[in-house]
Design a protein around this motif. Structure first.
Motif, PDB file in Angstrom:
ATOM      1  N   PRO A 127      57.654 -40.574 -43.568  1.00  0.00           N
ATOM      2  CA  PRO A 127      56.604 -39.713 -44.154  1.00  0.00           C
ATOM      3  C   PRO A 127      56.995 -39.154 -45.525  1.00  0.00           C
ATOM      4  CG  PRO A 127      56.939 -39.180 -41.845  1.00  0.00           C
ATOM      5  CD  PRO A 127      58.045 -40.115 -42.227  1.00  0.00           C
ATOM      6  N   ILE A 128      58.289 -38.852 -45.692  1.00  0.00           N
ATOM      7  CA  ILE A 128      58.751 -38.351 -46.995  1.00  0.00           C
ATOM      8  C   ILE A 128      58.579 -39.429 -48.060  1.00  0.00           C
ATOM      9  CG2 ILE A 128      60.733 -37.436 -48.263  1.00  0.00           C
ATOM     10  CD1 ILE A 128      61.795 -36.348 -45.628  1.00  0.00           C
ATOM     11  N   ILE A 131      55.035 -39.641 -49.105  1.00  0.00           N
ATOM     12  CA  ILE A 131      54.646 -38.514 -49.954  1.00  0.00           C
ATOM     13  C   ILE A 131      55.159 -38.708 -51.376  1.00  0.00           C
ATOM     14  CG2 ILE A 131      54.991 -36.041 -50.348  1.00  0.00           C
ATOM     15  CD1 ILE A 131      55.038 -35.711 -47.289  1.00  0.00           C
ATOM     16  N   ILE A 132      56.415 -39.176 -51.493  1.00  0.00           N
ATOM     17  CA  ILE A 132      57.051 -39.320 -52.815  1.00  0.00           C
ATOM     18  C   ILE A 132      56.557 -40.566 -53.539  1.00  0.00           C
ATOM     19  CG2 ILE A 132      59.244 -39.674 -54.013  1.00  0.00           C
ATOM     20  CD1 ILE A 132      60.575 -38.016 -51.851  1.00  0.00           C
ATOM     21  N   GLY A 134      54.096 -42.770 -52.405  1.00  0.00           N
ATOM     22  CA  GLY A 134      52.771 -43.261 -52.081  1.00  0.00           C
ATOM     23  C   GLY A 134      52.827 -44.254 -50.940  1.00  0.00           C
TER      24      GLY A 134
END
Length: 272
Positions: A127-128, A131-132, A134
């Motif tokens: 998930p990180i 987020i970072i 895309g």
């Protein structure tokens, strides 16, 4: 004669190798026949004819919406991501593994951090990454790199440390610099060991690829499996799983043959 000293012949070894596969196929066909006899509409264990029809639809019939052969498109997309991730991992691992393995200061500086970083579950940081980076290709390739590179680095560091010290001492006696020892003594011996490390990383790399595609992708083998699961389409899922397994097996055999023919001295030493 004790069992530990008994070895099968060439033909016997081949026969023993196929027995588990035959047993698995027979077990599946039996279970499928039993379930379909009780319920002809059963979807959990599709028959061979149902899976053949699904493969024909996915692999040999153009999709009405896109005009693509979906199984081919999925395979090419997944292989591109997998190969990109593994190539990056190989480059990073080879440079860092040899440098850290050879230089004591780098070992003290980097080994604890590499060991700690390798314990981070790659799927936990997916998930990180999304987020970072895309939900595009970067995050998927990065997940493969994060999942495989630390293991390969640690393995190469240990292989360098296991090298006979006499080889490096002799090279220094002959006036070799650290750079020359790396290129002429360490690198030639680490190349076949890198192939072993890569072979061991193939399984995890596929896991990370399929996981990333299942969460955020528009194509790929993992994407397709998780797309059709909502329809309980086991006639598609099982052939896809078999196809992924076959691709992984082909990769492994190709690497093993490459190692055998490119580094015959290493294969000979392992067989002793």
């Amino acid at each position: 004669m004790r069992l530990i000293n008994r070895h099968p012949g060439k033909h016997g070894a081949r026969l023993l190798a196929v027995v588990p596969f035959i047993a698995l196929i027979v077990l599946y066909l039996t279970a499928s026949a039993v379930r379909h006899a009780a319920n002809p509409m059963d979807k959990l264990l599709p028959t061979l004819s149902q899976m053949a029809s699904a493969v024909n639809l996915m692999a040999f019939t153009q999709d009405m919406a896109t005009g693509d052969y979906l199984m081919l498109t999925d395979t090419l997309s997944s292989l591109q991501r997998l190969i990109e991730g593994l190539v990056i991992s190989i480059g990073i691992s080879f440079v860092i593994g040899i440098a850290v393995g050879m230089l004591p200061y780098l070992r003290k500086l980097c080994v604890p951090f590499i060991a700690a970083f390798s314990m981070v579950p790659p799927l936990a940081i997916l998930p990180i990454l999304f987020i970072i980076a895309g939900i595009g290709e970067t995050a998927k390739v990065t997940l493969i790199v994060i999942g495989t590179a630390p293991f390969m680095i640690r393995d190469l560091i240990m292989r360098v440390e296991e090298m006979p010290k006499a080889q490096l001492i002799k090279a220094q006696t002959l006036g070799a610099s650290s750079w020359q020892m790396a290129l002429r003594v360490v690198v030639p011996q680490m190349l076949p060991r890198l192939i072993d490390s890569l072979r061991l990383s193939l399984g995890p790399a596929w896991i990370y690829l399929i996981s990333a595609e299942a969460i955020a992708a528009q194509d790929g083998l993992g994407y397709r499996i998780f797309l059709v699961r909502r329809y309980f389409a086991m006639d598609v899922i099982i052939p896809y799983v078999i196809w992924i397994t076959l691709l992984a097996f082909i990769f492994d055999v190709s690497l093993r043959l490459t190692q055998r023919y490119a580094f015959p001295w290493f294969a000979g030493a392992k067989s002793q």
